[in-house]
Design an enzyme around this catalytic site. Structure first.
Site, short mmCIF file in Angstrom:
data_model
loop_
_atom_site.label_atom_id
_atom_site.label_comp_id
_atom_site.label_asym_id
_atom_site.label_seq_id
_atom_site.Cartn_x
_atom_site.Cartn_y
_atom_site.Cartn_z
N ASP A 61 0.58 -1.49 -0.49
CA ASP A 61 0.37 -0.07 0.54
C ASP A 61 0.88 0.91 -0.52
OD1 ASP A 61 0.85 0.23 2.36
OD2 ASP A 61 -0.96 -0.74 3.81
N ASP A 137 9.00 -5.81 13.50
CA ASP A 137 9.31 -4.64 13.58
C ASP A 137 9.52 -3.91 14.82
OD1 ASP A 137 6.53 -5.14 13.86
OD2 ASP A 137 6.03 -2.95 12.41
#
Length: 178
Positions: A61, A137
């Site tokens: 995205d 992450d």
């Protein structure tokens, strides 16, 4: 010509061992396990099988700036010679239009920014054996992985997200990313 290639690597989590991190067995956490496994799959393919020296990771995205590839190409050279660099990022958490002005400024940060970033095979070799089952992450942001190394990030973003929904259910998009 940089000789670069783009890959979209299809991945089927259901065909893996589907290991789950202890304490995160609830269904709502499964997506974070899938994402971490997908990254591991992609990095193993690109670094271990195809033997790339560097990889740029973009989520599906994301839009990129006109100078995206030259930005990474130039800073990749810096990464080759400076062991204090953990990653190169195209994202600035504070890169909202009203806060930034200089397209040539880059900064070091102790926070892994994510959202369009590059790292190299040397770092992958160091991290791959302990790649997390979930929350990859957050794991990269831990000092144990970072080892006092910095990520380079721009003042003005080189990547832009249009993902108002996703694994985090868009909880920050309208306030910080739009």
């Amino acid at each position: 010509d940089t000789g670069g290639k783009a890959y979209w690597l299809g991945f089927d989590y259901d065909k893996t061992e589907m290991k789950i991190q202890r304490g995160f067995e609830e269904k709502r956490w499964k997506v974070y396990h899938k994402i971490s496994a997908h990254y591991k799959f992609a990095f193993e393919y690109l670094f271990d099988k195809l033997n790339y020296d560097k990889v740029i990771s973009l989520e599906d995205d994301m839009e990129i700036s006109a100078d995206f590839f030259s930005y990474f190409q130039n800073l990749g050279k810096l990464m080759d010679t400076d062991d204090s660099i953990f990653c190169i990022s195209g994202w600035n958490d504070y890169g909202q239009t009203q806060l930034v002005t200089d397209s040539k400024s880059i900064y070091r940060t102790d926070i892994f920014p994510g959202l369009g970033w590059m790292f190299n095979q040397k770092l992958w070799n160091e991290l791959s054996m302990n790649w997390p089952l979930a929350f990859w992450d957050d794991w990269l942001r831990e000092s144990k992985q970072r080892k006092n190394r910095s990520c380079i990030r721009p003042e003005i973003n080189r990547v832009y997200t249009f993902g108002s929904s996703g694994s985090s259910e868009g909880q920050f998009f309208n306030k910080y990313l739009r």
